[in-house]
Design an enzyme around this catalytic site. Structure first.
Site, PDB file in Angstrom:
ATOM      1  N   ASN A   9       0.872  -1.182   0.000  1.00 30.70           N
ATOM      2  CA  ASN A   9       0.000   0.000   0.000  1.00 30.70           C
ATOM      3  C   ASN A   9       0.902   1.222   0.000  1.00 30.70           C
ATOM      4  OD1 ASN A   9      -1.796   2.047   0.492  1.00 30.70           O
ATOM      5  ND2 ASN A   9      -2.372   1.361   2.555  1.00 30.70           N
ATOM      6  N   LYS A  11       0.128   4.257  -0.421  1.00 28.23           N
ATOM      7  CA  LYS A  11      -0.538   5.461   0.125  1.00 28.23           C
ATOM      8  C   LYS A  11      -0.277   6.656  -0.805  1.00 28.23           C
ATOM      9  CE  LYS A  11      -0.316   3.333   4.629  1.00 28.23           C
ATOM     10  NZ  LYS A  11      -0.325   3.477   6.077  1.00 28.23           N
ATOM     11  N   HIS A  97      -9.785   1.454   4.437  1.00 26.88           N
ATOM     12  CA  HIS A  97      -8.531   1.603   5.182  1.00 26.88           C
ATOM     13  C   HIS A  97      -8.756   2.582   6.336  1.00 26.88           C
ATOM     14  CE1 HIS A  97      -4.467   2.759   6.208  1.00 26.88           C
ATOM     15  NE2 HIS A  97      -4.076   1.629   5.636  1.00 26.88           N
ATOM     16  N   GLU A  99      -7.123   4.950   7.479  1.00 23.15           N
ATOM     17  CA  GLU A  99      -6.861   6.376   7.182  1.00 23.15           C
ATOM     18  C   GLU A  99      -8.056   6.998   6.471  1.00 23.15           C
ATOM     19  OE1 GLU A  99      -3.103   5.687   5.274  1.00 23.15           O
ATOM     20  OE2 GLU A  99      -2.265   5.133   7.221  1.00 23.15           O
ATOM     21  N   GLU A 169      -6.034  -4.775  10.224  1.00 21.62           N
ATOM     22  CA  GLU A 169      -4.975  -3.805  10.495  1.00 21.62           C
ATOM     23  C   GLU A 169      -5.310  -3.038  11.770  1.00 21.62           C
ATOM     24  OE1 GLU A 169      -2.699  -2.555   6.743  1.00 21.62           O
ATOM     25  OE2 GLU A 169      -4.506  -1.365   6.788  1.00 21.62           O
ATOM     26  N   GLY A 175       1.962   2.223  10.868  1.00 22.44           N
ATOM     27  CA  GLY A 175       2.949   3.304  10.779  1.00 22.44           C
ATOM     28  C   GLY A 175       3.611   3.650  12.105  1.00 22.44           C
ATOM     29  N   SER A 214       2.724  -2.077  10.517  1.00 21.79           N
ATOM     30  CA  SER A 214       4.163  -2.216  10.757  1.00 21.79           C
ATOM     31  C   SER A 214       4.695  -3.609  10.427  1.00 21.79           C
ATOM     32  CB  SER A 214       4.506  -1.815  12.191  1.00 21.79           C
ATOM     33  OG  SER A 214       4.140  -0.455  12.420  1.00 21.79           O
TER      34      SER A 214
END
Ligand code: PGA
Length: 256
Positions: A9, A11, A97, A99, A169, A175, A214
């Protein structure tokens, strides 16, 4: 044993020319033999899809988008439909996702519409779910994850289920360098697996459940040994060809 998965991904980290360069490096560096053993794909930004399609066509590495709008066409300024994505040869597309949930207010209801529109266009949705740190601290991990799963996959038919991928996730792991402990991840994957089987029957047993948050060459070796962890959705470590290829090699070696 079913194929393992590794999805990058990217991003909003790479421009179209940078995406094209990374795709070429991956094409050169990933041994063809590994691509028959592992399902490898990358998700560049919308603006890079054409460039990545051009580089990766015929390579055995698949590509997909990071988001989609659910209507096939119309007056929706700034949106991109599943029909558009299929013209770019996308095999996969991420939906829900964290985010997008956090910054763009996506809900389980919009996730459901998005995955349906992808399935209708012949694209495999990768439906992302996961709890925040607060939710985990309150002991709500299972409730949150199962709500996102069942509502996000609302109306999933058994004959479409084999085309769906789920990515667990945990938001606190994305991250942050804090990969979930393998047993912690496996425990959630098991509950997801059981719920999928309840939702769609035996085909639910075959739905890949990826871990993300991560995931790095240092952390995946142990995770992939757990039976309900089918592979990885990789953010940061997918931005460098060396670490992404290393992860593919590690999974291939352990899965042999
Ligand atoms: P990360 O991102 O690997 O950088 O934690 C994963 C993701 O957000 O998909």
């Amino acid at each position: 044993m079913p194929k393992a998965w590794i999805v990058g991904n990217w991003k909003m980290n790479l421009s179209p020319s940078e995406s094209s360069r990374l795709a070429s490096d991956l094409k050169k560096m990933i041994p063809t033999k590994l691509l028959s053993e592992i399902d490898v794909s990358v998700c560049p930004g919308f603006a890079a899809l054409a460039a990545v399609q051009q580089v990766l066509s015929g390579s055995g590495i698949a590509w997909g988008a990071q988001n989609v709008f659910w209507e096939p066409k119309g007056a929706y300024t700034g949106e991109v439909s599943a029909r558009d994505l299929s013209e770019f040869g996308c095999r996969y597309t991420l939906v829900g996702h964290s985010e997008r949930r956090q910054y763009f207010h996506e809900t389980d209801a919009t996730v459901a519409k998005k995955q349906k529109s992808l399935l209708a266009a012949g694209i495999h949705p990768i439906v992302c779910i996961g709890e925040t740190q607060d939710e985990r601290d309150r002991g709500d991990t299972e409730t949150v994850v199962l709500r996102q799963l069942t509502h996000g996959l609302d109306g999933l038919r058994a004959d479409d289920a084999s085309r769906v991928v789920v990515a667990y996730e945990p938001v606190w792991a994305i991250g942050t360098g804090r990969t979930a402990h393998p047993e912690e991840a496996q425990a959630v994957h098991t509950v997801i697996r059981r719920t999928l089987a309840e939702m769609v029957g035996p085909v639910g047993e075959q739905i890949p459940i990826l871990y993300g948050g991560s995931a790095t060459p240092e952390t995946i070796g142990e995770l992939i040994q757990y039976p309900d962890i089918s592979g990885f959705l990789v953010g940061g470590a997918s931005l460098k060809a060396e670490s992404f290829v290393k992860m593919i090699e590690i999974v291939a070696e352990i899965r042999q």
